[in-house]
Design a protein around this motif. Structure first.
Motif, short mmCIF file in Angstrom:
data_model
loop_
_atom_site.label_atom_id
_atom_site.label_comp_id
_atom_site.label_asym_id
_atom_site.label_seq_id
_atom_site.Cartn_x
_atom_site.Cartn_y
_atom_site.Cartn_z
N PRO A 1 0.68 -1.26 -0.08
CA PRO A 1 0.01 -0.45 0.30
C PRO A 1 1.01 1.21 0.28
CG PRO A 1 -1.28 -1.46 1.69
CD PRO A 1 0.47 -1.96 1.02
N SER A 2 2.29 1.22 0.14
CA SER A 2 3.16 2.73 0.33
C SER A 2 4.06 1.95 -0.11
CB SER A 2 2.78 3.23 1.59
OG SER A 2 2.99 2.88 2.37
N THR B 1 6.42 3.04 2.72
CA THR B 1 6.56 2.94 4.04
C THR B 1 6.80 1.52 4.69
OG1 THR B 1 6.27 4.83 4.34
CG2 THR B 1 6.26 3.34 6.54
N ARG B 2 5.37 1.10 3.61
CA ARG B 2 4.85 -0.13 3.86
C ARG B 2 6.19 -1.50 3.16
NH1 ARG B 2 0.07 -0.52 7.05
NH2 ARG B 2 -0.79 1.24 7.20
N HIS C 1 8.82 -1.31 5.57
CA HIS C 1 9.00 -1.70 6.32
C HIS C 1 8.53 -3.15 7.06
CE1 HIS C 1 6.11 1.62 9.31
NE2 HIS C 1 7.47 1.81 8.09
N HIS D 1 12.81 4.59 11.43
CA HIS D 1 11.43 3.81 12.21
C HIS D 1 11.61 2.20 12.78
CE1 HIS D 1 9.67 7.86 12.35
NE2 HIS D 1 10.62 8.19 12.78
N ALA D 2 12.19 1.83 11.19
CA ALA D 2 12.08 0.00 11.21
C ALA D 2 13.20 -0.25 12.15
CB ALA D 2 11.77 -0.09 10.34
N ASP E 1 14.65 1.13 15.11
CA ASP E 1 14.51 1.91 16.27
C ASP E 1 13.17 0.81 16.78
OD1 ASP E 1 14.88 4.72 16.01
OD2 ASP E 1 13.47 5.59 15.48
N ALA E 2 11.84 0.25 15.84
CA ALA E 2 11.62 -0.98 16.47
C ALA E 2 12.06 -2.45 16.45
CB ALA E 2 10.13 -1.01 15.15
N GLY F 1 -1.36 5.05 -2.71
CA GLY F 1 -1.06 3.84 -2.10
C GLY F 1 -0.72 2.31 -2.79
N ALA G 1 3.67 -11.54 10.74
CA ALA G 1 2.29 -11.97 10.79
C ALA G 1 1.86 -10.31 10.75
CB ALA G 1 2.18 -12.64 11.91
N PRO G 2 0.14 -10.77 11.43
CA PRO G 2 -0.49 -11.86 10.57
C PRO G 2 -0.59 -11.95 9.74
CG PRO G 2 -1.95 -9.74 11.81
CD PRO G 2 -0.91 -9.82 11.46
N ARG G 3 -0.33 -13.31 9.14
CA ARG G 3 -0.86 -14.06 7.86
C ARG G 3 -1.60 -13.68 7.01
NH1 ARG G 3 -3.55 -19.58 7.05
NH2 ARG G 3 -4.08 -19.86 8.82
N SER H 1 1.75 -9.20 1.44
CA SER H 1 0.88 -7.69 2.03
C SER H 1 -0.14 -8.15 2.05
CB SER H 1 1.30 -6.99 0.70
OG SER H 1 0.81 -5.33 0.66
N PRO H 2 -0.42 -7.79 3.17
CA PRO H 2 -2.21 -8.52 3.99
C PRO H 2 -3.30 -7.46 2.73
CG PRO H 2 -0.63 -7.56 5.41
CD PRO H 2 -0.25 -7.68 4.28
#
Lengths: 517, 517
Positions: free
Chosen positions: A67-68, A70-71, A74, A103-104, A106-107, A203, A219-221, A229-230
């Motif tokens: 969707p982006s 960024t995603r 991540h 940020h990833a 950092d996580a 998007g 996850a979640p799968r 990409s859920p």
């Protein structure tokens, strides 16, 4: 109305618009369904994947729509770190990656992983040998952008990818900024991109995971997009993204040459047109359409608004334009001035006339902001072009004269107050500065040669403005301490010293020390 | 060409298309930017948020746009579980939630959390008292769909929300299926939706987190959408989604009444038109546009293709239509037949003539699939309408005759082979069945009354077909063991027994036992 913020987002490419409209009627159904509408949607999705894969230079089954951008980052980072956790839990990144990567990181750190940040030069470029040295036995993943989003510097991706290959570490390339201009070569393992950077719709991002790279979908799968990409994909968007990527690549060579010449013009002429301005980023190894410069004694938000009023849309990495109150981490990592920062990124189709007009209005826009902030007079600004001591002293007298309105700045035992925050309409950008005032004072006769500028509670660029106002009233060789608690001061005071030829001596908390030259 | 799969995705509502086209030129820029284009994008985004919030019945600052309903669920669940982890790590869900919820529950379980699944009745409805009992002191979050996506049954959201409120547990409502028809009332804490279910574009979901619900946005952090949805938003998509939600609600009452009458027609007439068909789901407390039925001795994929060939697009919860080879978890949780499952979900605007035509072609489509599968002859099928033993025996003779072609089924010591997989064009859906054959055999004269149907290696609906073919050659009162390793058998053999009036005795691994009546 020229829009010069292509690095944030570009208007829809005509091909994207056409593809979007053409697929609205066919691409709305669930591609996982077996019926007619589902099969049509599936065909569109498959075709888009093939088109995008060809443009990126990968196999269709290696490419996932997300969707982006960024995603995509991540997921790419989390999925590789997880799959390779037995190798180790170290993530290597450059210090100028996009915030989505940091940020990833950092996580990952918060989850007990290790992160190594590889420094960059003053031009924002990673040294590939230094990057290679950062690859340790426990490195699960390395990340490097293909080109920087704020200053346009291209990174040595091929060399770093080769070092990663040799070390057995997959390299994830954030190609968001360079993908509009062509595929990324080299032995990278993962790659991400973002359609709205190349004229596709928002998007739609893409994540490429090359065969052989170990990857565990987070996850979640979910069954869609190979589990990477859920959620239900926006197929018209994906079709438009793929079509416009191909179109952008077809036009890239000619457009890059044209925009590069326009950017060259900006790079050359801004320092001549705007006193105390510094162009940042690598002058050669850079994106064709992007140039960034910073202006002493100005704040990014006011500059943005000033340029917006005369019809130009740009962006800024100055702290005053973001909610975080900290200047761009990219400028910080490069160690360059952050105040009055302007990023110009030209969308395809930008004309020479628009750039000319920008260069015509820019000096007035900067001057106006500086005046509102009570920045040093033009004389002081001229010194950047004429640094011989005589001229400096003349100019300094003017600045000292302004600063000394309320008292005698050359009488060190006295406290000299200067207006801290005089900018009109500053609004909430500088909340702490409203009731504050900077001061230069000498601690005591016994410490002759030590002066203090109190800019506590003021925000960028006020501390540097206050310093500049009084510097000429300070004897050559004397040490000045600037008290400033704004984050940007950590970057801007050393940068100011470097630009103006004073010696920066270091900081102790909120106290910055420098020696007048 | 009637499209009867609205529960998967609906074509764009005209209002969505109009809003999308109108905002393509204004909504492409970054809404976080301060320039003209950024401000315009921001205004569109803010207006869309207000429109959507009004339609949902929440405050605009409680509503976040996400890239899909699935992502809204994942984020809503993870964010609440994390924020409330000190209360406990129990997640309560119904057993018929969307797979996005159940996969999030799997992820929670894998991370050390506890999950309680609340069972449903044979109509797919949760009992609110049972749900309330499942709320324990350590419950961090409870999830309940507003209506089921496969069978249309509405859940007692208001009562469950009240029980949750009393227990101090936030309730997340997956409103994907009901939101097209209106807001969800009750004291829920979180709510999710998906635009392509109400005629909006794909790529837009929404997550509402009511004030007062503790929520921790999942890492990595991102500044967009209040930190709850990382990445650059598709503003034209969001605008189209909000506009079409409002439009759908304006039309909902009239359209629901119209479609409810059409669905009533299907519910009444399918069992009369199609032998051995069972309509599932709550007959009253249900979505207006959705009806699901299952057909004995048919497989969902062939039925889908057959209906598709005559112009109708439907979906199916049968295992043979999914890659997982397991039947729909919803049908499983309800304990109803999964074979030959057909979900009809009418999009707004469906005409009575289309439904009539569907009812005209359906019986032939089912018959054709059954014939291809070598299912019991028409006579056998008739028994569902005439269950007196005499008729049964007559029909049974026919079935036994067919099954006994290769041998004497009434000679228990002999092995009787029946064709296992005779369907034409079955392709990869039943790979294991291709070279297999079911068998009914009697173990030995000493265990008179015990018969075995060997359907190992065959897939749904073959085990039940084989069983049906031979059942009449088995003496009344005898026990039959069916050997079947297809997952669907676990659901379909008991369901078949219940539909045909035999006693299901239980299963031991792949061996299912039943007594002929």
């Amino acid at each position: 109305m020229p829009y010069f913020d292509a690095a944030s987002a570009t208007p829809l490419h005509p091909v994207a618009r056409e593809a979007l409209l053409a697929s609205l009627d066919e691409g709305w159904a669930d591609p996982a369904r077996l019926h007619r509408e589902g099969r049509r949607a599936r065909m569109l999705l498959d075709a888009a994947r093939e088109t995008a894969a060809e443009a990126v230079g990968c196999r269709p089954d290696e490419l996932t729509f997300t969707p982006s951008g960024t995603r995509a980052l991540h997921t790419g980072i989390a999925g590789t770190l997880d799959a390779r956790r037995r190798t180790g839990r170290r993530l290597v990144v450059s210090s100028v990656e996009h915030s989505a990567v940091l940020h990833a990181a950092d996580a990952h750190r918060a989850a007990g992983g290790q992160v190594t940040e590889v420094a960059v030069t003053r031009t924002g470029r990673v040294n590939d040998t230094a990057y290679a040295r950062a690859l340790a036995d426990d490195t699960a993943l390395a990340c490097l952008q293909s080109a920087n989003h704020e200053v346009g510097t291209r990174q040595p991706v091929t060399a770093v990818a080769e070092a990663c290959r040799a070390a057995g570490v997959p390299l994830l390339v954030d190609a968001a900024q360079s993908l509009p201009w062509g595929p990324v070569s080299g032995a990278w393992g993962l790659l991400t991109g973002s359609a709205h950077k190349w004229g596709g719709p928002a998007g739609v991002g893409l994540l490429v995971v090359r065969k052989g790279v170990r990857f565990a979908p987070p996850a979640p799968r979910d069954e869609r997009e190979a589990g990477r990409s859920p959620g239900f994909a926006d197929i018209p968007g994906v079709v438009a993204a793929a079509a416009s990527l191909r179109a952008a690549h077809a036009e890239a060579e000619a457009e890059a040459a044209r925009l590069r010449a326009l950017v060259d013009t900006i790079r050359e002429r801004v320092p001549a047109l705007v006193p105390d301005a510094e162009v940042v980023g690598d002058p050669e190894r850079r994106l064709p359409h992007l140039v960034t410069f910073s202006c002493l004694y100005a704040d990014g938000e006011s500059l943005l608004h000033g340029l917006d009023r005369v019809g130009f849309s740009v962006s800024s990495g100055s702290s005053c334009t973001s909610s975080s109150l900290t200047p761009s981490h990219v400028l910080r990592a490069m160690g360059v001035l952050s105040e009055g920062n302007v990023r110009v990124s030209l969308p395809p189709g930008t004309s020479a006339a628009e750039v000319e007009r920008f260069l015509t209005v820019l000096p007035g826009a900067v001057r106006s902001v500086r005046e509102q902030l009570g920045a040093p007079a033009d004389g002081a600004s001229d010194r950047v072009h004429d640094r011989d001591p005589g001229a400096s002293e003349t100019a300094g007298a003017g600045a000292a004269g302004r600063a000394g309105v309320d008292g005698a700045v050359d009488a060190p035992a006295e406290r000299v107050e200067t207006p801290g925050e005089t900018r009109e309409g500053s609004g909430p950008a500088h909340p702490r500065g409203t009731d504050e005032a900077s001061q230069v004072s000498q601690a005591s006769p016994a410490t002759q040669g030590t002066y203090t500028v109190d800019a506590l509670g003021t925000l960028c660029p006020v501390p540097v403005i206050e310093l500049a106002k009084v510097i000429d009233s300070v004897p050559v060789g004397a040490v000045v301490t600037v008290l400033a608690d704004d984050e940007a001061a950590r970057l801007d005071i050393p940068a100011w010293c470097s630009m103006r030829g004073h010696d920066y001596l270091g900081a102790d908390g909120s106290a910055y020390r420098l020696r007048r030259r």
